[in-house]
Design an enzyme around this catalytic site. Sequence first.
Site, PDB file in Angstrom:
ATOM      1  N   TYR A  95       0.863  -1.386   0.040  1.00 28.08           N
ATOM      2  CA  TYR A  95       0.262  -0.246   0.032  1.00 28.08           C
ATOM      3  C   TYR A  95       0.786   1.136  -0.021  1.00 28.08           C
ATOM      4  CZ  TYR A  95      -3.135   3.586   1.634  1.00 28.08           C
ATOM      5  OH  TYR A  95      -3.794   4.687   1.630  1.00 28.08           O
ATOM      6  N   GLU A 177      -3.623   7.461  -4.048  1.00 27.87           N
ATOM      7  CA  GLU A 177      -3.503   6.229  -3.260  1.00 27.87           C
ATOM      8  C   GLU A 177      -3.339   5.046  -4.448  1.00 27.87           C
ATOM      9  OE1 GLU A 177      -5.973   4.621   0.066  1.00 27.87           O
ATOM     10  OE2 GLU A 177      -6.707   3.919  -1.546  1.00 27.87           O
TER      11      GLU A 177
END
Length: 355
Positions: A95, A177
Amino acid sequence: MKLLEYEAKNILHEAGVAVPGSTLVKSADATLNVPIVLKSQVPVGGRGKAGGVRVIESVAKLEQAIDDILQLAIKGFTPKVLLAEEKLAIKHEYYLSIVIDKPLAEIQLMAHVDGGVEVEENDPNSFLNIALDGSNAEPAGEQLAEYFDLPGQSFALQEMIERLYRCFIRNDATLLEINPLVYTMGGKLVAGDCKMELDNAAGFRHPEWEFEDKPADNNFVTLNEHGTVATIANGAGLAMATVDAVKNSGMEPANFLDIGGGANTESVLKAFRRIMEFPSIEAIVINIFAGITRCDEVARAVIAAKKEMPGLPPLFIRLAGTNYEEAATLLKNEHIVTLNSLEECLLAAKETTNG
Ligand code: GDP
Ligand code: MN
């Protein structure tokens, strides 16, 4: 405004960040090579878990899969297009994001070694945070490589951070993101997914902005992603006062929202959808003192939201002003209660959120 995955990935690609090869698919008769990953282009997360991301291994299954995903509603959205991407040989999913930390007035890199669809299961305190200032990509890359346990990728990560940071600034992003950031069997780092949000207020200096999502016609500000009370009000002053009143009553407001004078059923409904993305909302306080805004439009949105969103938390509604009578009748017919003052709304909301 929120970009769709393919829009965000186009921007990443221009910024020099690796993304999978892809084409856009609008109908089931598209010719595609397998294996391929079909991805619903809706402006919400959790598509993987909802069945909106499917790996297709045989041509025989393509048509049906495209049809299925085009018709699949995810959190109230159905896609206009699908993104068909080359299948990645995934070794690990990380991530990585760039966010604005408002209290600290910093741009931060956030990373987690366990990315992918279960990222929310990670302890919020277990993310790596590094403040970025435009000149520290090198140490940040080294730190990230060590954290990811990819010592050989230190330079690649440094370069990626540099490019993502520049991309974030240039595009007036408020969120960028990448989840998952895929480490492939071949040893490459590729953006498997990308969510990007841009600052509506910067639109005037971006004539190139041509996205499916138009800048919202209302003024929505997230105050606390984990707040328990959402607010809907009209007029910046009343909206601020509503947020303050929620806070002063000992509850945690999630957002500020001024639905604006021109609010109509659709724009208010859009606000409800945005509110539904907050994970911890237990009550919605609606405080309308209608002048140019019309109470009946708000009432219609409330009724539509109740029908569209089964998980809608309890609503505490105070309406006054233009077209109040019509709104009251509409709501009464649907057995939706309104209260006489903001104070009553807050007392009732407090009981719900404590219970
Ligand atoms: P989200 O659920 O909306 O965040 O959608 P993602 O784009 O993140 O996709 C969800 C999951 O699908 C990813 O975490 C991967 O595990 C999987 N996935 C996505 N793209 C690929 C791909 O190209 N190959 C493989 N094998 N899996 C993929
Ligand atoms: Mn994702």
